[in-house]
Write a protein that holds these residues in place. Structure first.
Motif, PDB file in Angstrom:
ATOM      1  N   CYS A   1      -3.491  -4.363  -2.852  1.00 15.37           N
ATOM      2  CA  CYS A   1      -3.342  -5.286  -1.722  1.00 15.37           C
ATOM      3  C   CYS A   1      -4.251  -6.491  -1.888  1.00 15.37           C
ATOM      4  CB  CYS A   1      -3.647  -4.570  -0.404  1.00 15.37           C
ATOM      5  SG  CYS A   1      -5.311  -3.888  -0.352  1.00 15.37           S
TER       6      CYS A   1
ATOM      7  N   CYS B   1      -7.179   1.165  -4.978  1.00 14.41           N
ATOM      8  CA  CYS B   1      -6.387   0.736  -6.129  1.00 14.41           C
ATOM      9  C   CYS B   1      -6.437  -0.781  -6.327  1.00 14.41           C
ATOM     10  CB  CYS B   1      -4.935   1.192  -5.996  1.00 14.41           C
ATOM     11  SG  CYS B   1      -3.959   0.234  -4.817  1.00 14.41           S
ATOM     12  N   PHE B   2      -6.916  -1.511  -5.366  1.00 10.58           N
ATOM     13  CA  PHE B   2      -7.065  -2.975  -5.415  1.00 10.58           C
ATOM     14  C   PHE B   2      -5.741  -3.737  -5.308  1.00 10.58           C
ATOM     15  CE2 PHE B   2     -11.535  -4.102  -6.614  1.00 10.58           C
ATOM     16  CZ  PHE B   2     -12.047  -2.811  -6.654  1.00 10.58           C
TER      17      PHE B   2
ATOM     18  N   PHE C   1      -0.218   4.251   0.234  1.00  9.52           N
ATOM     19  CA  PHE C   1      -0.908   5.362   0.890  1.00  9.52           C
ATOM     20  C   PHE C   1      -0.984   5.196   2.404  1.00  9.52           C
ATOM     21  CE2 PHE C   1      -2.645   4.827  -3.417  1.00  9.52           C
ATOM     22  CZ  PHE C   1      -2.197   6.015  -3.969  1.00  9.52           C
TER      23      PHE C   1
ATOM     24  N   CYS D   1       0.828  -1.208   0.000  1.00 13.26           N
ATOM     25  CA  CYS D   1       0.000   0.000   0.000  1.00 13.26           C
ATOM     26  C   CYS D   1       0.862   1.258   0.000  1.00 13.26           C
ATOM     27  CB  CYS D   1      -0.956   0.034   1.182  1.00 13.26           C
ATOM     28  SG  CYS D   1      -1.982   1.511   1.125  1.00 13.26           S
TER      29      CYS D   1
ATOM     30  N   CYS E   1      -7.543   4.828   2.068  1.00 15.79           N
ATOM     31  CA  CYS E   1      -7.443   3.918   0.926  1.00 15.79           C
ATOM     32  C   CYS E   1      -7.889   4.609  -0.348  1.00 15.79           C
ATOM     33  CB  CYS E   1      -8.309   2.699   1.202  1.00 15.79           C
ATOM     34  SG  CYS E   1      -8.550   1.651  -0.232  1.00 15.79           S
ATOM     35  N   HIS E   2      -7.121   4.445  -1.426  1.00 13.06           N
ATOM     36  CA  HIS E   2      -7.480   5.046  -2.710  1.00 13.06           C
ATOM     37  C   HIS E   2      -8.167   4.036  -3.629  1.00 13.06           C
ATOM     38  CE1 HIS E   2      -4.902   8.911  -2.739  1.00 13.06           C
ATOM     39  NE2 HIS E   2      -4.920   8.450  -1.505  1.00 13.06           N
TER      40      HIS E   2
HETATM   41  S1  SF4 Z   1      -6.676  -0.904  -2.200  1.00 14.49           S
HETATM   42 FE1  SF4 Z   1      -5.195  -1.653  -0.693  1.00 14.49          FE
HETATM   43  S2  SF4 Z   1      -3.196  -1.038  -1.488  1.00 14.49           S
HETATM   44 FE2  SF4 Z   1      -4.735   0.155  -2.598  1.00 14.49          FE
HETATM   45  S3  SF4 Z   1      -4.906   2.028  -1.424  1.00 14.49           S
HETATM   46 FE3  SF4 Z   1      -6.475   0.668  -0.644  1.00 14.49          FE
HETATM   47  S4  SF4 Z   1      -5.528  -0.348   1.095  1.00 14.49           S
HETATM   48 FE4  SF4 Z   1      -3.863   0.573  -0.087  1.00 14.49          FE
END
Ligand code: SF4
Ligand code: SF4
Lengths: 297, 118, 294
Positions: free
Chosen positions: A110, A107-108, A87, A85, A104-105
């Motif tokens: 993780c 982004c998938f 962020f 991650c 969390c942005h």
């Molecule tokens: S999807 Fe997972 S890796 Fe992406 S920003 Fe959210 S927590 Fe972080």
């Protein structure tokens, strides 16, 4: 046709122009049976077009975005997700994975890279979209639709909500319908999201050194995005001619000059529309609408 | 027991304690067992847009700390992570040296923080 | 001496926040260090005429970029990017910097290591001597950059450092607009919050939202009602609101084009409208703030 109304700084009259223009257009197309205009408040952190435009609520829906949740049964505490991650939304404790969904942005990364599939993505509420029909303070006006989205307190990014609101508008209204987007102030990500696919951008400014300084940044932004744009000067007559000079030198079209009037400020203060009470302002809206029609053709 | 000190500069026992935790310049980890004082830079984290506190808390967890000491505040996210990891937090040190903060801590001059500042 | 940080905020723009802040900066002179944290529309420098004595670049977050010499056109990155930031033109994969969120997913999975994450330049920070005999710390945000509150924090840190070094008592902060992250970053840990409002429906609405936010931080608040004669009824309601919320009324200012005229002349309104009620009221306002912050 998507028209974004933006400005470098807040308080230049973006909302005033958006609401009055939308209401004026809805009135002029009232004889056209297919005519319609949609006003969309995309200043989702502080939407306030709704203070000027009222209507009957047609739809009220929550908007969601995906964030991971931790499945303790599957997790082997390998720590991959925390490293992935970018962020800082994930922390690894001795026996737990802690997720801060507000950071969390979506982004998938993780979720899809977890070797144990222990981080499924789940929808999390980020805001509300409201769809009003028969909006406008005018009697029997069924030509104006008003849509606003409001970000939940604590949500950090406005961008996903703006994106989904625009998608909602595109799904529900055909391309030829005039859509007016009231953008957030500034030149940062939320503004970019609002104007990057607009067919036409109207930058509202004031004829002062502050207005000019912020206008220049806004112009740079729309140029970078390759959008067609023009300027409307609000509170025209006060200040100096720096903005006009700049537009002349840079070959930028000024499509409207809304006069500076105490009466306008006073009506605004009461949450009232202006064009139906001040003819000098209506005149300017006529010109702006003509300019829009020229582009639309 | 391992103790983490949030600091403003890297000057061993003479380093000055940082008022902030997440955006401290770095951390010293003092191990009472081995009597070693080790520096961990947090400069990369100072540049994080959001979530600096979480990352900083992670440093304390990775060093198996039991105690964290700062000069003035602890953000809500760092608090949540450290609290869940059962790490005790002390935030009243002020801008003193690590040595002074350590001796005050040993003399029980600080109260444990039980809620975040926000 | 403990420095006292005074922050001026307004919620939405257009209430005259910067005019008020610049006037306070003028009245304070060398008693204060000035910090412009309204980085989206940093306009104070237009009135304070700083000399940009010292500048530094500022980085925050990351953006991906593809090295086409290493790329084998497998297309994996494009398929996983949730932000649709990767496109293919003439058999070359390219990243659209504006859409890239900087998550690093593509860089992590690219089988040929063709994608690098680079720190993105988000703005510049300046430390200047202003024409008012004080130091101004100001910044500008790069276009399309995210205002995360980090640049705001940095501006405040620098202002504080200077105030300490020069033994200056006050720090006057022109706060960020809105109620999001940047404004939180501009008010946390300050000693006094000045809210500039106006008697308009949206001004009142913003005042209630922003004061609710400030309350959570337990900081003393004062309020300036600008354009107070524009809508006397709303001004009355605002005053009631201030009383019931324990917010000090610092002063009222009339609706007057002189604010704009002053800006046009590159002056603060207290310099431009000398001997006017605006000047007197703002001077009183500054005195009240100095008392309030003790
Ligand atoms: S999807 Fe997972 S890796 Fe992406 S920003 Fe959210 S927590 Fe972080
Ligand atoms: S990557 Fe998956 S298995 Fe590894 S720690 Fe994270 S959730 Fe657990």
């Amino acid at each position: 046709m998507k028209i974004a109304i933006a400005s470098g700084k807040g308080g230049t009259g973006k909302t005033t122009l958006s609401t009055n223009l939308a209401a004026y257009i809805s009135e002029t197309i009232s004889n056209d049976s297919n005519g319609q205009v949609v006003l969309v408040d995309l200043d989702v952190e502080e939407p306030n077009s709704g203070l000027f435009i009222k209507g009957d609520i047609l739809k009220d829906e929550y908007k969601y975005r995906a964030t991971p949740v931790w499945d303790s049964n599957k997790c082997t505490l390998c720590g991959e997700c925390k490293t992935i991650c970018n962020f800082n939304a994930i922390a690894q404790l001795p026996n737990t994975i802690l997720i801060f969904s507000e950071l969390c942005h979506s982004c998938f990364a993780c979720s899809e890279l977890c070797p144990e599939q222990a981080l499924p993505m789940v929808d999390k509420r980020m805001g509300v979209l409201k769809h009003y029909q028969q909006a406008g303070n005018l009697p029997n006006n069924d030509k104006l639709t008003f849509i606003e989205s409001r970000l939940d307190i604590g949500e950090i990014s406005a961008v996903p909500l703006i994106k989904q609101t625009i998608e909602y508008v595109e799904d529900n209204f055909s391309d030829e319908i005039i859509k007016i987007f009231d953008s957030p102030p500034g030149t940062s990500c939320p503004v970019i999201e609002t104007i990057k696919d607009a067919d036409f951008v109207i930058l509202v400014t004031e004829p002062t050194p502050f207005g000019l300084h912020d206008l220049k940044l806004a112009v740079e932004t729309v140029k970078e995005l390759g959008r067609e744009f023009a300027i409307v000067i609000n509170r025209y007559g006060i200040g100096d001619n720096g903005v006009e000079q700049y537009c002349l030198e840079n070959n930028i079209q000024i499509i409207g000059k809304i006069p500076n009037m105490r009466q306008a400020a006073s009506l605004y203060s009461q949450g009232e529309l202006l064009y139906d009470k001040i003819p000098a302002i209506k005149e300017q809206l006529v010109l702006i609408y003509q300019a829009i029609n020229r582009i639309n053709r | 027991m391992n103790i983490i000190f949030a600091v403003q500069n890297n000057d061993g026992w003479d380093s000055i304690i940082s008022l902030k935790y997440g955006r401290a310049k770095g951390f010293f980890c003092y191990s009472q067992e081995t009597d070693e004082l080790t520096y961990y830079s947090n400069e990369e984290n100072q540049n994080a847009g959001h979530g600096a506190g979480i990352n900083a808390a992670q440093i304390a967890i990775n060093q198996k700390a039991s105690v964290v000491i700062t000069g003035g505040s602890m953000g809500p996210k760092a608090f949540e992570v450290l609290n869940k990891a059962n790490i005790k937090m002390f935030t009243q040190a002020g801008e003193v040296s690590v040595l002074v903060a350590y001796s005050n801590f040993k003399d029980n001059k600080y109260n444990q923080v039980l809620a975040s500042d926000k | 001496m403990k420095n006292k940080e005074i922050v001026v905020i307004s919620g939405k723009g257009g209430t005259g926040k910067t005019s008020v802040t610049a006037s306070l900066a003028f009245l304070a002179g060398n008693e204060a260090v000035i910090a412009d944290c309204d980085v989206d529309a940093a306009d104070m420098h237009l009135l304070l005429m700083p000399d940009l004595a010292h500048s530094e670049e500022f980085f925050s977050g990351q953006t991906a970029s593809i090295n086409n010499a290493l790329c084998t056109n497998c297309g994996l990155c494009q398929s996983i990017c949730r932000f649709k930031a990767i496109s293919n033109s003439n058999d070359n994969y390219v990243i659209n910097k504006i859409d890239c969120e900087g998550c690093g997913y593509c860089a992590r999975i690219c089988p040929s290591g063709a994608i690098k994450m680079e720190d993105s330049h988000t703005g510049s920070l300046h430390i200047s001597n202003s024409r008012m005999n004080n130091t101004l710390v100001h910044a500008e945000l790069q276009i399309a950059a995210e205002n995360s509150g980090k640049l705001v924090t940095k501006v405040r840190q620098e202002a504080k450092r200077i105030a300490k070094e020069t033994n200056t008592e006050y720090i006057i902060i022109d706060g960020s607009p809105g109620i999001g992250c940047p404004v939180v970053a501009s008010i946390t840990g300050t000693s006094f919050v000045v809210i500039v409002t106006e008697p308009t429906v949206s001004g009142y609405h913003d005042l209630s939202r922003i004061s609710e936010l400030v309350k959570k931080f337990n900081i003393k608040m004062g309020c300036v009602i600008n354009k107070s004669d524009l809508n006397t009824q709303l001004t009355y309601q605002i005053k009631e609101f201030l009383i019931s919320n324990n917010i000090e009324l610092l002063t009222e200012l009339p609706y007057d084009n002189v604010f704009t005229k002053a800006i046009t002349a590159g002056k603060t309104v207290v310099e431009y409208a000398t001997k006017s009620v605006i000047e007197t009221n703002l001077a009183k306002c500054w005195d009240k703030i100095k008392i309030g912050v003790q």
